[in-house]
Scaffold this motif. Structure first.
Motif, mmCIF file in Angstrom:
data_model
loop_
_atom_site.group_PDB
_atom_site.id
_atom_site.type_symbol
_atom_site.label_atom_id
_atom_site.label_comp_id
_atom_site.label_asym_id
_atom_site.label_seq_id
_atom_site.Cartn_x
_atom_site.Cartn_y
_atom_site.Cartn_z
ATOM 1 N N THR A 268 48.060 36.003 18.772
ATOM 2 C CA THR A 268 48.655 36.930 17.792
ATOM 3 C C THR A 268 47.665 37.234 16.678
ATOM 4 O OG1 THR A 268 49.601 35.115 16.493
ATOM 5 C CG2 THR A 268 50.968 36.060 18.225
ATOM 6 N N SER A 272 49.807 42.264 15.577
ATOM 7 C CA SER A 272 51.065 41.900 16.238
ATOM 8 C C SER A 272 52.271 42.216 15.366
ATOM 9 C CB SER A 272 51.065 40.412 16.583
ATOM 10 O OG SER A 272 49.961 40.073 17.394
ATOM 11 N N GLY A 275 52.932 45.660 16.456
ATOM 12 C CA GLY A 275 52.635 45.965 17.846
ATOM 13 C C GLY A 275 53.830 46.323 18.702
ATOM 14 N N ASN A 279 59.066 44.517 15.872
ATOM 15 C CA ASN A 279 58.262 44.004 14.760
ATOM 16 C C ASN A 279 58.034 45.063 13.694
ATOM 17 O OD1 ASN A 279 58.125 41.498 15.879
ATOM 18 N ND2 ASN A 279 56.028 41.695 16.655
ATOM 19 N N ILE A 415 55.030 35.176 14.486
ATOM 20 C CA ILE A 415 54.435 36.016 13.439
ATOM 21 C C ILE A 415 54.959 35.670 12.050
ATOM 22 C CG2 ILE A 415 54.046 37.946 15.020
ATOM 23 C CD1 ILE A 415 56.534 39.293 13.772
#
Length: 580
Positions: A268, A272, A275, A279, A415
């Motif tokens: 990640t 990300s 992405g 998200n 994340i």
């Protein structure tokens, strides 16, 4: 015949937290990192109170416009400078040492600030205060809070309380300025005494930090698993038995989480965060509420109350200082109210109520200020003060307690760290801009600048109505253990939470749960003991998705390694570590 299983729920304390000696002691220890939030509130509010004092104005030649903006934004500039070093210091030196270093840096800044005689030196001191490794106590507080065996709703309240305690510091700052002025209205000590009081918080942290234990996660991360086991045994097993099943469960759980962190860090990046459609929805929400927390008009009074009150004809120093002090007490009460309502009313309800209330009250505040400045109506000036208080009531019930809580809830494990860093960076940038621009704009166009905030508040209300997603039901049925969330009862799963953002195309890290919904299951025959009567085992075990081997040390040697399970000084047994 299937072998009965134990899960992590078998070992969770079911009674009130204050009857569990380990958790009670952990809550007491939370006070020390909590001082970081209180000190931050004092730091951020100090210049706001100093602007009211004639001696401070005379000392620095009545700064205005960009000069005043630079003084107020210097602390946040320092915070931006220190922000990149925080994770590295925490990982290299540990949570306690990082907090100690931050306290030393801040004490140096306070000393420089208290003897400053020019704007340049005062600004330099404020930068140094802000650079104190970017408030390391918050990291320690959140980690300690997550490590407690509490329902996540209780953890949400504790995290909300951390953010709300900012106002404890602002109360001390406001009334310190008021008291110093009353005792010595024309002396330089009327502003130097409050700056010296600023040193109390970091001095206490610097002296007392060594009396609280280091983070077990950091100890395991650095290979000191014997120390980590003793810490967990002391606080979670109410004793010093490192072979307690709960300690073994948590050690395996943390080890698994660290493994997942290492794996996800390789796959990640900050890309990300944007992405996938899910998200991007998360980051849009996080960046939005981070901006709203600083650009809702609250920065006018939080950092420039002197200019705001003078704008409605209030010129008495004592009156301005008293209003400032009363407002900080009001803010604390409102923020704590919001913290206790987070799980009762839900996140979305509080955000909508907050933004609708702010729009209405700020519009009335703008109207009364305009009436006083254009038509010189004295009654309008008097009406402005209640509207300021009402505005902060609506601001504090949502944005003070929920900024951090909501951000952490909507970010998946892989994340989370990067998303949380983006939130902090957004707050810092918007706050620095706000502090610099506000005095310049107020000096240039006066009350008409309020119209900008009225328009932005309308945009905020539309944003939260259409984009904020409720997360209350999704996490209410989990417990916090070993810095991980574990389902223990009926309720929405993490897949259902993820589906709110990702729909049917769930990213791989949600499918794996990244250790976030980790729980443990082992054969009852593997442990020669029975659960304590204070625990209430579930009727049936959790499902198996993947398994890990559990090892336990029987030694108290300082450098025992839990991953060297076959050495002679180790007792070993096997079980299964299962991830939902």
């Amino acid at each position: 015949m299937a072998v009965p299983e134990w899960t992590i729920a078998d070992f969770i304390h079911r009674g009130p937290w204050w009857r569990n000696r380990g958790i009670l002691l952990l809550n007491i220890y939370l006070i020390l990192p909590l001082l970081t939030a209180i000190t931050n509130g004092f730091d951020s509010s100090l210049v706001n109170g100093l602007q009211i004092l004639p001696a401070w104005q005379d000392e620095f030649h009545h700064p205005k416009g960009t000069s005043l903006g630079l003084i107020n934004s210097a602390q946040m500039i320092g915070g931006l400078v220190g922000l990149p070093f925080t994770p590295f210091c925490s990982d290299w030196f540990g949570r306690r040492t990082t907090l100690f270093i931050g306290s030393v840096v801040m004490l140096a800044g306070v000393g420089t600030q208290s003897i400053a005689t020019t704007v340049a030196r005062f600004v330099g001191a404020r930068v140094l205060i802000g650079a104190r490794i970017s408030h390391p106590g918050k990291h320690l507080f959140l980690e300690r809070c997550a490590a407690q065996m509490l329902k996540v709703s209780q953890r949400a309240k504790l995290t909300s309380f951390y953010n709300s305690s900012w106002y404890f510091g602002s109360i001390v700052a406001a009334w310190a300025c008021f008291g110093a002025f009353n005792d010595a209205p024309n002396s330089i000590w009327s502003w130097r005494v409050p700056t010296l009081i600023q040193a109390l918080g970091p001095f206490m942290q610097m002296c007392l930090i060594w009396f609280i234990p280091e983070s077990p996660r950091w100890l395991i991360h650095t290979g000191r698993e014997g120390q980590a086991a003793r810490v967990l045994a002391r606080f979670h097993a109410n004793g010093f038995d490192e072979r307690d099943p709960l300690v073994v469960f948590e050690m395996a759980q943390i080890r698994h989480a660290l493994k997942m962190e290492k794996e996800t860090s390789k796959t990640t990046s900050f890309y990300s965060l944007f992405g996938t459609p899910g998200n991007r929805k998360r980051m849009r929400l996080i960046i939005g509420i981070a901006m709203f927390s600083q650009w809702s008009g609250n920065g006018l009074v939080s950092y420039y109350i002197n200019l705001v009150l003078e704008g409605v004809g209030i010129s008495s120093t004592s009156t301005k200082a008293a209003i400032n002090g009363g407002l900080q007490i009001w803010n604390l009460a409102a923020a704590l109210t919001g913290a206790f309502l987070v799980d009762k009313l839900g996140r979305r309800t509080l955000f909508i109520t907050s933004n609708a209330g702010m729009l209405i009250t700020f519009s009335m505040w703008t109207l009364t200020t305009a009436l006083f400045n254009t038509l010189h109506i004295a009654a309008a000036a008097k009406a402005t003060i209640p509207f300021i208080f009402l505005f902060y009531l609506f601001y504090d019930i949502a944005y003070t307690p929920m900024l951090v809580v909501y951000t952490l809830e909507i970010l998946p494990y892989a994340i989370r760290a990067k998303g949380f860093a983006i939130m902090n960076l957004t707050v810092s940038l918007t706050l620095a801009f706000n502090q610099f621009v506000n005095p310049w704009a107020l000096d240039g166009i006066g009350w008409k600048y309020y119209l900008v905030y009225c328009g932005f508040l309308a945009f905020e209300l539309i944003f939260v109505i259409f984009l904020v997603i409720e997360t209350k039901g999704n996490l209410s049925s989990t417990i916090a253990l070993g810095a991980r969330l574990i389902p223990v009862a009926a309720g929405y799963t993490l897949e259902e939470t993820a589906a709110l953002f990702d729909g049917e195309e769930k990213p791989a890290e949600i499918e794996q749960r990244g250790g976030e919904a980790a729980t443990v299951s082992m054969s009852r025959g593997a442990i020669g003991t029975t659960p304590s009567p204070i625990f209430d085992p579930p009727e049936k075990p959790f499902a198996v998705v993947e398994s890990y081997e559990l090892r336990e040390t029987g030694s108290t040697n300082e450098m025992d390694r839990w991953d060297q399970g076959r050495e002679q000084d180790h007792e070993q047994y096997h079980g299964e570590f299962r991830v939902l």
